[in-house]
Write an enzyme that holds these catalytic residues in place. Structure first.
Site, mmCIF file in Angstrom:
data_model
loop_
_atom_site.group_PDB
_atom_site.id
_atom_site.type_symbol
_atom_site.label_atom_id
_atom_site.label_comp_id
_atom_site.label_asym_id
_atom_site.label_seq_id
_atom_site.Cartn_x
_atom_site.Cartn_y
_atom_site.Cartn_z
ATOM 1 N N GLY A 173 0.858 -1.218 0.000
ATOM 2 C CA GLY A 173 -0.020 -0.118 -0.017
ATOM 3 C C GLY A 173 0.911 1.197 0.005
ATOM 4 O O GLY A 173 0.381 2.382 0.062
ATOM 5 N N LEU A 174 2.102 1.187 -0.361
ATOM 6 C CA LEU A 174 3.273 2.322 -0.405
ATOM 7 C C LEU A 174 3.297 2.667 -1.878
ATOM 8 O O LEU A 174 4.010 3.349 -2.095
ATOM 9 C CB LEU A 174 4.203 1.808 0.368
ATOM 10 C CG LEU A 174 4.334 1.577 1.923
ATOM 11 C CD1 LEU A 174 5.666 1.496 2.583
ATOM 12 C CD2 LEU A 174 3.597 2.803 2.819
ATOM 13 N N ASP A 229 -1.957 7.283 -6.558
ATOM 14 C CA ASP A 229 -0.635 6.870 -6.442
ATOM 15 C C ASP A 229 0.311 7.470 -7.442
ATOM 16 O O ASP A 229 1.475 7.875 -7.210
ATOM 17 C CB ASP A 229 -0.559 5.205 -6.406
ATOM 18 C CG ASP A 229 -1.438 4.575 -5.076
ATOM 19 O OD1 ASP A 229 -1.750 5.532 -4.285
ATOM 20 O OD2 ASP A 229 -0.757 3.463 -4.943
HETATM 21 O O1 PMV Z 1 -3.774 0.115 -2.585
HETATM 22 P P1 PMV Z 1 -3.644 1.211 -1.409
HETATM 23 O O2 PMV Z 1 -3.518 0.228 -0.092
HETATM 24 O O3 PMV Z 1 -2.652 2.031 -1.521
HETATM 25 O O4 PMV Z 1 -4.982 1.708 -1.070
HETATM 26 C C1 PMV Z 1 -5.699 2.417 -2.267
HETATM 27 C C2 PMV Z 1 -6.639 3.453 -1.611
HETATM 28 C C3 PMV Z 1 -7.902 3.202 -2.208
HETATM 29 O O5 PMV Z 1 -8.515 4.420 -1.913
HETATM 30 C C4 PMV Z 1 -8.524 2.190 -1.212
HETATM 31 C C5 PMV Z 1 -8.089 2.898 -3.608
HETATM 32 C C6 PMV Z 1 -7.583 4.054 -4.567
HETATM 33 O O6 PMV Z 1 -7.776 3.748 -5.724
HETATM 34 O O7 PMV Z 1 -7.631 5.287 -4.142
#
Ligand code: PMV
Length: 329
Positions: A116-117, A163
């Protein structure tokens, strides 16, 4: 054994943590993410023989993808390295680039994968940036982020895009799905980020689906929670701008409560959260999809090692890091 080629062109990109708004962001509420000072580096060098050779140090994987008559084989969608190959293929096709011989792409990352990072986004962003440098494409940061998102879609389905955005631009950002992002100008230089790994595997896609299912079942209960999450994030922006770590911590704690409410916590995550607070963290919450994965605690830097050591007693892996102003380089 993996052979690493550290020559020629390099680009690197940071991982991320979500400070607030995960899950709610999927339904177009704002979220705040911060780049962290763990990075992924991607190296590109030439290969005499044809083909795209990809090495991943972290996964201990090596693949050779063939190029025949200028076209590529698309057989390996299941492969962990496929998204990287996809990005190479996408750039070569889009910019009409012909490679004489082949390419060697080496990935070397400090960011633990699957936690999740944002390790996959960092790899994608760094790959696109390295290829841009290698082929003199002069891609803008916006282009790099957009192209990296295509690989994120292969890996995560329909991610919010937070991300690849944070990995490209660095710093701390306020992100909204339909509006993109704005940078929050604050250094948070006295803030330590302590990340405690529950050791429980987490599956973002499954957790997002679980939350959405519950939301559909109880819309009149969930709507105000989503509204509150949006308000919380706006409030946190002010706390960050004024570097008010006490308020930031309190808001993180409230955010954790909301995440528990929508069903993404569990007993061990709660234990980590409450242990962090007992050890003196100013705030502690699940970060990312939940169901497992990481808990993020914040503190002033002088307090961080105490919290780190305390969390080490209950978690095998604890990471001490901080906000990184640097995006892709
Ligand atoms: O994959 P992670 O643990 O970094 O979580 C993503 C964050 C969520 O909001 C759950 C999904 C998203 O696409 O933003």
């Amino acid at each position: 054994m993996i052979v690493i080629y550290m020559n020629k062109i390099k680009a690197s990109a940071p991982g991320k943590v979500i400070l607030a708004g995960e899950h709610f962001v999927v339904e177009n509420q704002p979220a705040i993410a911060s780049a962290i000072n763990l990075r992924t580096s991607v190296y590109i060098s030439t290969r005499i023989k044809k083909g795209i050779e990809i090495y991943s140090k972290n996964y201990d994987l090596h693949r050779l993808y063939k190029i025949e008559n200028g076209s590529f084989h698309d057989k390996l969608i299941e492969d962990k390295l496929y998204p990287i190959y996809f990005l190479v293929k996408y750039l070569l096709n889009t910019y009409n680039i012909e490679v004489r011989g082949g390419l060697i792409i080496t990935i070397d990352s400090d960011i633990p994968p699957g936690s999740g990072l944002g390790s996959s986004a960092a790899v994608s962003v760094a790959t696109v940036a390295a290829l841009s440098k290698f082929f003199n494409l002069n891609l803008s940061l916006e282009d790099i982020s957009k192209i990296a998102y295509k690989a994120e879609e292969i890996i995560h389905g329909k991610p919010s895009g937070i991300d690849n955005t944070i990995s490209t631009f660095g710093g701390v950002i306020l992100y909204k799905k339909t509006e993109g992002f704005i940078r929050i100008n604050s250094k948070l230089s006295d803030m330590a980020l302590i990340l405690a790994d529950s050791g429980i595997p987490r599956f973002t896609k499954d957790m997002v689906l679980k939350v959405q299912k519950l939301r559909k079942k109880y819309p009149e209960i969930f709507d105000p929670i989503y509204y509150a999450a949006g308000k919380l994030v706006r409030n946190m922006v002010d706390a960050i701008k004024s570097e008010d770590l006490i308020r930031l911590g309190e808001l993180m704690n409230i955010n954790h409560g909301l995440l528990s409410t929508i069903g993404v916590s569990n007993m061990f995550l709660e234990k980590i959260v409450y242990t962090s607070r007992k050890l003196g963290a100013l705030g502690a919450k699940i970060t990312g999809a939940g169901g497992g994965g990481l808990v993020l605690a914040i503190s002033r830097k002088e307090r961080a090692i105490h919290i780190y050591n305390g969390l080490k007693e209950i978690c095998k892996k604890v990471i001490l890091t901080e906000v990184s102003e640097k995006g892709v380089l």
